[in-house]
Design a protein around this motif. Structure first.
Motif, short mmCIF file in Angstrom:
data_model
loop_
_atom_site.label_atom_id
_atom_site.label_comp_id
_atom_site.label_asym_id
_atom_site.label_seq_id
_atom_site.Cartn_x
_atom_site.Cartn_y
_atom_site.Cartn_z
N ARG A 148 99.36 62.48 82.97
CA ARG A 148 98.86 61.15 83.34
C ARG A 148 97.33 61.17 83.46
N GLY A 149 96.79 62.25 84.02
CA GLY A 149 95.33 62.38 84.13
C GLY A 149 94.67 62.46 82.77
N SER A 150 95.28 63.20 81.85
CA SER A 150 94.74 63.32 80.50
C SER A 150 94.80 61.99 79.75
N ILE A 151 95.87 61.24 79.95
CA ILE A 151 95.99 59.91 79.34
C ILE A 151 94.92 58.98 79.89
N ALA A 152 94.72 59.00 81.20
CA ALA A 152 93.69 58.16 81.82
C ALA A 152 92.31 58.53 81.30
N TYR A 153 92.07 59.83 81.12
CA TYR A 153 90.77 60.28 80.61
C TYR A 153 90.56 59.81 79.18
N ALA A 154 91.58 59.88 78.34
CA ALA A 154 91.47 59.41 76.96
C ALA A 154 91.14 57.91 76.94
N GLN A 176 87.53 56.22 75.66
CA GLN A 176 87.51 55.18 74.63
C GLN A 176 86.78 53.94 75.14
N LYS A 177 87.01 53.63 76.39
CA LYS A 177 86.41 52.42 76.97
C LYS A 177 84.87 52.49 76.97
N VAL A 178 84.32 53.70 77.13
CA VAL A 178 82.86 53.84 77.13
C VAL A 178 82.30 54.20 75.75
N GLY A 179 83.17 54.21 74.73
CA GLY A 179 82.70 54.38 73.37
C GLY A 179 82.65 55.79 72.83
N ILE A 180 83.19 56.76 73.55
CA ILE A 180 83.19 58.14 73.05
C ILE A 180 84.30 58.32 72.02
N LEU A 181 85.46 57.77 72.29
CA LEU A 181 86.58 57.81 71.35
C LEU A 181 86.75 56.43 70.73
N GLU A 226 89.45 53.52 69.23
CA GLU A 226 90.80 53.11 69.66
C GLU A 226 91.85 53.95 68.95
N GLU A 227 91.64 54.24 67.67
CA GLU A 227 92.59 55.04 66.91
C GLU A 227 92.70 56.46 67.46
N GLU A 228 91.55 57.06 67.80
CA GLU A 228 91.58 58.41 68.39
C GLU A 228 92.30 58.41 69.73
N ARG A 229 92.00 57.40 70.55
CA ARG A 229 92.68 57.27 71.84
C ARG A 229 94.19 57.15 71.65
N ASP A 230 94.60 56.28 70.74
CA ASP A 230 96.02 56.07 70.51
C ASP A 230 96.71 57.34 70.02
N THR A 231 96.05 58.10 69.17
CA THR A 231 96.60 59.35 68.67
C THR A 231 96.78 60.36 69.81
N ILE A 232 95.77 60.47 70.65
CA ILE A 232 95.83 61.39 71.80
C ILE A 232 96.93 60.98 72.76
N VAL A 233 96.98 59.70 73.10
CA VAL A 233 97.99 59.20 74.04
C VAL A 233 99.40 59.42 73.48
N ALA A 234 99.59 59.15 72.20
CA ALA A 234 100.91 59.35 71.59
C ALA A 234 101.31 60.83 71.66
N GLY A 235 100.37 61.72 71.40
CA GLY A 235 100.66 63.15 71.49
C GLY A 235 101.01 63.58 72.90
N LEU A 236 100.27 63.08 73.88
CA LEU A 236 100.55 63.42 75.28
C LEU A 236 101.89 62.85 75.72
N GLU A 237 102.23 61.66 75.24
CA GLU A 237 103.54 61.09 75.57
C GLU A 237 104.67 61.92 74.96
N LYS A 238 104.44 62.49 73.77
CA LYS A 238 105.44 63.37 73.16
C LYS A 238 105.63 64.63 74.01
N VAL A 239 104.54 65.18 74.51
CA VAL A 239 104.62 66.35 75.39
C VAL A 239 105.42 65.99 76.64
N ALA A 240 105.18 64.81 77.21
CA ALA A 240 105.93 64.36 78.38
C ALA A 240 107.42 64.26 78.08
N GLU A 241 107.76 63.78 76.89
CA GLU A 241 109.18 63.70 76.50
C GLU A 241 109.80 65.09 76.45
#
Length: 100
Positions: free
Chosen positions: A45-51, A55-60, A62-77
């Protein structure tokens, strides 16, 4: 990306501060995975919030954020299903989740 079993990033391994193998005694001494593996959900959850924040401040993008979040959600599964595999070199829950 998944590192080779037993390899280390950070201060160790490719691009790290140290070279060579980590002494198995130090590896065991430094490992906390058996204590903190129960915190997998909080770490993810912390890693998802960080991603999302980066993204919100322009480092990532939206596509990069979505890819990271999807990967982290797979790990959670995998954790939820009991199929997440801890490996040698996973010294703490974050390095285990990050390795995956």
């Amino acid at each position: 990306s998944e590192q080779a079993e037993g390899s280390r990033g950070g201060l160790f391994g490719t691009g790290g501060r140290f070279s060579g193998q980590v002494d198995p005694i130090m590896e065991k001494f430094n490992e906390s995975i058996n204590f903190d593996k129960r915190m997998w959900s909080q770490d993810l959850r912390g890693s998802i919030a960080y991603a999302k924040a980066t993204q919100k401040v322009g480092i990532l993008t939206e596509e990069e954020r979505d890819t990271i979040v999807a990967g982290l959600e797979k790990v959670a599964e995998e954790w939820t299903a009991g199929t997440f595999e801890l490996k040698p070199g996973d010294e703490d829950i974050h390095t285990a989740n990050e390795r995956r």
